[in-house]
Design a protein around this motif. Structure first.
Motif, PDB file in Angstrom:
ATOM      1  N   ASP A  97       0.793  -1.247   0.000  1.00  0.00           N
ATOM      2  CA  ASP A  97       0.000   0.000   0.000  1.00  0.00           C
ATOM      3  C   ASP A  97       0.823   1.293   0.000  1.00  0.00           C
ATOM      4  O   ASP A  97       0.294   2.365  -0.283  1.00  0.00           O
ATOM      5  CB  ASP A  97      -0.977   0.105   1.194  1.00  0.00           C
ATOM      6  N   SER A  98       2.092   1.208   0.361  1.00  0.00           N
ATOM      7  CA  SER A  98       2.909   2.426   0.478  1.00  0.00           C
ATOM      8  C   SER A  98       3.264   2.982  -0.906  1.00  0.00           C
ATOM      9  O   SER A  98       3.492   2.215  -1.843  1.00  0.00           O
ATOM     10  CB  SER A  98       4.192   2.073   1.240  1.00  0.00           C
ATOM     11  N   PRO A  99       3.358   4.319  -1.031  1.00  0.00           N
ATOM     12  CA  PRO A  99       3.736   4.886  -2.333  1.00  0.00           C
ATOM     13  C   PRO A  99       5.176   4.545  -2.741  1.00  0.00           C
ATOM     14  O   PRO A  99       5.532   4.645  -3.903  1.00  0.00           O
ATOM     15  CB  PRO A  99       3.586   6.402  -2.125  1.00  0.00           C
ATOM     16  N   SER A 100       5.993   4.121  -1.780  1.00  0.00           N
ATOM     17  CA  SER A 100       7.350   3.645  -2.102  1.00  0.00           C
ATOM     18  C   SER A 100       7.392   2.132  -2.199  1.00  0.00           C
ATOM     19  O   SER A 100       8.011   1.578  -3.099  1.00  0.00           O
ATOM     20  CB  SER A 100       8.342   4.042  -0.993  1.00  0.00           C
ATOM     21  N   CYS A 101       6.769   1.486  -1.225  1.00  0.00           N
ATOM     22  CA  CYS A 101       6.983   0.048  -1.019  1.00  0.00           C
ATOM     23  C   CYS A 101       5.832  -0.846  -1.479  1.00  0.00           C
ATOM     24  O   CYS A 101       5.974  -2.069  -1.455  1.00  0.00           O
ATOM     25  CB  CYS A 101       7.254  -0.210   0.457  1.00  0.00           C
ATOM     26  N   GLY A 102       4.692  -0.285  -1.865  1.00  0.00           N
ATOM     27  CA  GLY A 102       3.567  -1.120  -2.300  1.00  0.00           C
ATOM     28  C   GLY A 102       4.001  -2.102  -3.384  1.00  0.00           C
ATOM     29  O   GLY A 102       4.791  -1.755  -4.259  1.00  0.00           O
ATOM     30  N   VAL A 103       3.472  -3.312  -3.296  1.00  0.00           N
ATOM     31  CA  VAL A 103       3.878  -4.351  -4.260  1.00  0.00           C
ATOM     32  C   VAL A 103       2.755  -4.649  -5.255  1.00  0.00           C
ATOM     33  O   VAL A 103       2.996  -4.738  -6.464  1.00  0.00           O
ATOM     34  CB  VAL A 103       4.292  -5.642  -3.511  1.00  0.00           C
ATOM     35  N   HIS A 104       1.554  -4.803  -4.735  1.00  0.00           N
ATOM     36  CA  HIS A 104       0.420  -5.107  -5.618  1.00  0.00           C
ATOM     37  C   HIS A 104      -0.587  -3.964  -5.682  1.00  0.00           C
ATOM     38  O   HIS A 104      -1.350  -3.865  -6.622  1.00  0.00           O
ATOM     39  CB  HIS A 104      -0.296  -6.369  -5.139  1.00  0.00           C
ATOM     40  N   GLN A 105      -0.601  -3.139  -4.636  1.00  0.00           N
ATOM     41  CA  GLN A 105      -1.573  -2.041  -4.643  1.00  0.00           C
ATOM     42  C   GLN A 105      -1.038  -0.825  -3.899  1.00  0.00           C
ATOM     43  O   GLN A 105      -0.186  -0.936  -3.016  1.00  0.00           O
ATOM     44  CB  GLN A 105      -2.912  -2.485  -4.052  1.00  0.00           C
ATOM     45  N   ILE A 106      -1.534   0.318  -4.318  1.00  0.00           N
ATOM     46  CA  ILE A 106      -1.148   1.598  -3.700  1.00  0.00           C
ATOM     47  C   ILE A 106      -2.408   2.472  -3.615  1.00  0.00           C
ATOM     48  O   ILE A 106      -3.433   2.136  -4.220  1.00  0.00           O
ATOM     49  CB  ILE A 106      -0.070   2.328  -4.550  1.00  0.00           C
ATOM     50  N   TYR A 107      -2.307   3.582  -2.907  1.00  0.00           N
ATOM     51  CA  TYR A 107      -3.443   4.520  -2.885  1.00  0.00           C
ATOM     52  C   TYR A 107      -3.492   5.260  -4.224  1.00  0.00           C
ATOM     53  O   TYR A 107      -2.477   5.406  -4.912  1.00  0.00           O
ATOM     54  CB  TYR A 107      -3.326   5.464  -1.696  1.00  0.00           C
ATOM     55  N   ASN A 108      -4.662   5.733  -4.576  1.00  0.00           N
ATOM     56  CA  ASN A 108      -4.885   6.150  -5.970  1.00  0.00           C
ATOM     57  C   ASN A 108      -4.263   7.492  -6.383  1.00  0.00           C
ATOM     58  O   ASN A 108      -4.341   7.877  -7.543  1.00  0.00           O
ATOM     59  CB  ASN A 108      -6.381   6.128  -6.308  1.00  0.00           C
ATOM     60  N   GLY A 109      -3.673   8.205  -5.425  1.00  0.00           N
ATOM     61  CA  GLY A 109      -2.988   9.449  -5.789  1.00  0.00           C
ATOM     62  C   GLY A 109      -3.814  10.701  -5.584  1.00  0.00           C
ATOM     63  O   GLY A 109      -3.344  11.814  -5.824  1.00  0.00           O
ATOM     64  N   TYR A 110      -5.043  10.520  -5.115  1.00  0.00           N
ATOM     65  CA  TYR A 110      -5.938  11.670  -4.928  1.00  0.00           C
ATOM     66  C   TYR A 110      -6.345  11.848  -3.457  1.00  0.00           C
ATOM     67  O   TYR A 110      -7.285  12.564  -3.161  1.00  0.00           O
ATOM     68  CB  TYR A 110      -7.190  11.518  -5.809  1.00  0.00           C
ATOM     69  N   PHE A 111      -5.668  11.136  -2.556  1.00  0.00           N
ATOM     70  CA  PHE A 111      -5.943  11.226  -1.113  1.00  0.00           C
ATOM     71  C   PHE A 111      -7.423  10.987  -0.801  1.00  0.00           C
ATOM     72  O   PHE A 111      -8.044  11.704  -0.046  1.00  0.00           O
ATOM     73  CB  PHE A 111      -5.436  12.575  -0.566  1.00  0.00           C
ATOM     74  N   GLN A 112      -7.949   9.982  -1.449  1.00  0.00           N
ATOM     75  CA  GLN A 112      -9.364   9.620  -1.243  1.00  0.00           C
ATOM     76  C   GLN A 112      -9.517   8.335  -0.439  1.00  0.00           C
ATOM     77  O   GLN A 112     -10.606   7.780  -0.377  1.00  0.00           O
ATOM     78  CB  GLN A 112     -10.036   9.417  -2.619  1.00  0.00           C
ATOM     79  N   LYS A 113      -8.382   7.839   0.115  1.00  0.00           N
ATOM     80  CA  LYS A 113      -8.361   6.565   0.853  1.00  0.00           C
ATOM     81  C   LYS A 113      -8.832   5.400  -0.026  1.00  0.00           C
ATOM     82  O   LYS A 113      -9.467   4.459   0.466  1.00  0.00           O
ATOM     83  CB  LYS A 113      -9.209   6.648   2.126  1.00  0.00           C
ATOM     84  N   ARG A 114      -8.566   5.519  -1.315  1.00  0.00           N
ATOM     85  CA  ARG A 114      -8.944   4.433  -2.229  1.00  0.00           C
ATOM     86  C   ARG A 114      -7.697   3.780  -2.788  1.00  0.00           C
ATOM     87  O   ARG A 114      -6.785   4.475  -3.244  1.00  0.00           O
ATOM     88  CB  ARG A 114      -9.790   4.988  -3.382  1.00  0.00           C
ATOM     89  N   LYS A 115      -7.695   2.442  -2.754  1.00  0.00           N
ATOM     90  CA  LYS A 115      -6.529   1.719  -3.266  1.00  0.00           C
ATOM     91  C   LYS A 115      -6.783   1.243  -4.691  1.00  0.00           C
ATOM     92  O   LYS A 115      -7.924   0.936  -5.046  1.00  0.00           O
ATOM     93  CB  LYS A 115      -6.228   0.511  -2.370  1.00  0.00           C
ATOM     94  N   ILE A 116      -5.701   1.178  -5.449  1.00  0.00           N
ATOM     95  CA  ILE A 116      -5.786   0.697  -6.827  1.00  0.00           C
ATOM     96  C   ILE A 116      -4.613  -0.266  -7.068  1.00  0.00           C
ATOM     97  O   ILE A 116      -3.619  -0.213  -6.347  1.00  0.00           O
ATOM     98  CB  ILE A 116      -5.691   1.869  -7.845  1.00  0.00           C
ATOM     99  N   PRO A 117      -4.717  -1.109  -8.076  1.00  0.00           N
ATOM    100  CA  PRO A 117      -3.562  -1.959  -8.390  1.00  0.00           C
ATOM    101  C   PRO A 117      -2.387  -1.072  -8.801  1.00  0.00           C
ATOM    102  O   PRO A 117      -2.580  -0.085  -9.531  1.00  0.00           O
ATOM    103  CB  PRO A 117      -4.050  -2.802  -9.582  1.00  0.00           C
ATOM    104  N   GLY A 118      -1.211  -1.387  -8.338  1.00  0.00           N
ATOM    105  CA  GLY A 118      -0.041  -0.577  -8.723  1.00  0.00           C
ATOM    106  C   GLY A 118       1.137  -0.873  -7.819  1.00  0.00           C
ATOM    107  O   GLY A 118       1.011  -1.567  -6.816  1.00  0.00           O
ATOM    108  N   GLN A 119       2.285  -0.334  -8.219  1.00  0.00           N
ATOM    109  CA  GLN A 119       3.516  -0.560  -7.464  1.00  0.00           C
ATOM    110  C   GLN A 119       4.026   0.748  -6.885  1.00  0.00           C
ATOM    111  O   GLN A 119       3.868   1.810  -7.493  1.00  0.00           O
ATOM    112  CB  GLN A 119       4.614  -1.093  -8.388  1.00  0.00           C
ATOM    113  N   GLY A 120       4.692   0.649  -5.746  1.00  0.00           N
ATOM    114  CA  GLY A 120       5.373   1.804  -5.188  1.00  0.00           C
ATOM    115  C   GLY A 120       6.624   2.139  -6.005  1.00  0.00           C
ATOM    116  O   GLY A 120       7.079   1.347  -6.829  1.00  0.00           O
ATOM    117  N   TRP A 121       7.163   3.304  -5.724  1.00  0.00           N
ATOM    118  CA  TRP A 121       8.283   3.848  -6.518  1.00  0.00           C
ATOM    119  C   TRP A 121       9.518   2.950  -6.433  1.00  0.00           C
ATOM    120  O   TRP A 121      10.165   2.649  -7.438  1.00  0.00           O
ATOM    121  CB  TRP A 121       8.612   5.243  -5.978  1.00  0.00           C
ATOM    122  N   THR A 122       9.846   2.537  -5.214  1.00  0.00           N
ATOM    123  CA  THR A 122      11.035   1.683  -5.022  1.00  0.00           C
ATOM    124  C   THR A 122      10.777   0.283  -5.559  1.00  0.00           C
ATOM    125  O   THR A 122      11.642  -0.306  -6.219  1.00  0.00           O
ATOM    126  CB  THR A 122      11.402   1.627  -3.522  1.00  0.00           C
TER     127      THR A 122
END
Ligand code: SF4
Length: 159
Positions: A97-122
């Motif tokens: 879930d972390s914007p750096s460390c998320g592996v399968h999902q992260i928050y959607n980028g709009y600070f809406q407490k919504r998760k989407i599939p995606g990877q963190g930066w690292t």
């Protein structure tokens, strides 16, 4: 013993945005099989703990004030990669879930407490360089595999 890079918050380091850690008791089990190298890409990238919440939106990271802080995330990710390459680390366990460390999902980028599939930066950078990244939610599966391997070693096949 093989080395694994691990999100520093998972071993209890107080590096999260809220000034806390998030220790997982499975760390003790992991230590039976691996040498753990704790690392926090956000702190290593120059951010403090506590800090403003941040989220990844495609190729950019912003904090809650909507300031672009992608450069800090770049630096943290590059340092993580350097450590892996220097120590010959082939695997990382990072916090979902972390914007750096998320592996399968992260928050959607709009600070809406919504998760989407995606990877963190690292996670993305390590993966691009051939390092296997699993999430903290997959530690139990990894331990099961290791336990089964150990059992096989103890009970050789009968001829
Ligand atoms: Fe934990 Fe990664 Fe966030 Fe640092 S950047 S606090 S290691 S999840």
């Amino acid at each position: 013993m093989k080395k694994i890079l691990i999100s520093a918050c998972l071993v209890g380091d107080k590096v999260r945005y809220d000034g806390k850690g998030c220790y997982t008791p499975l760390i003790k089990e992991l230590l039976k099989y691996y040498e753990l190298v704790p690392f926090c890409p956000e702190v290593e990238g120059g951010l403090k703990s506590p800090r403003l919440r941040s989220e990844r939106r495609r190729n950019e990271v912003r904090n809650e004030k909507l300031e672009v802080i992608t450069d800090k995330f770049d630096l943290g990710a590059e340092k993580a990669l350097n450590i892996c390459q220097y120590l010959n680390i082939k695997m990382a366990i990072l916090k979902e879930d972390s914007p750096s460390c998320g592996v399968h999902q992260i928050y959607n980028g709009y600070f809406q407490k919504r998760k989407i599939p995606g990877q963190g930066w690292t996670t993305e950078l390590l993966t691009k360089h051939g390092i296997k990244v699993i999430s903290d939610q997959e530690i139990e599966d990894l331990l099961k595999i290791k336990e089964a391997e150990e059992e096989r070693k103890e009970k050789p096949l009968k001829k």
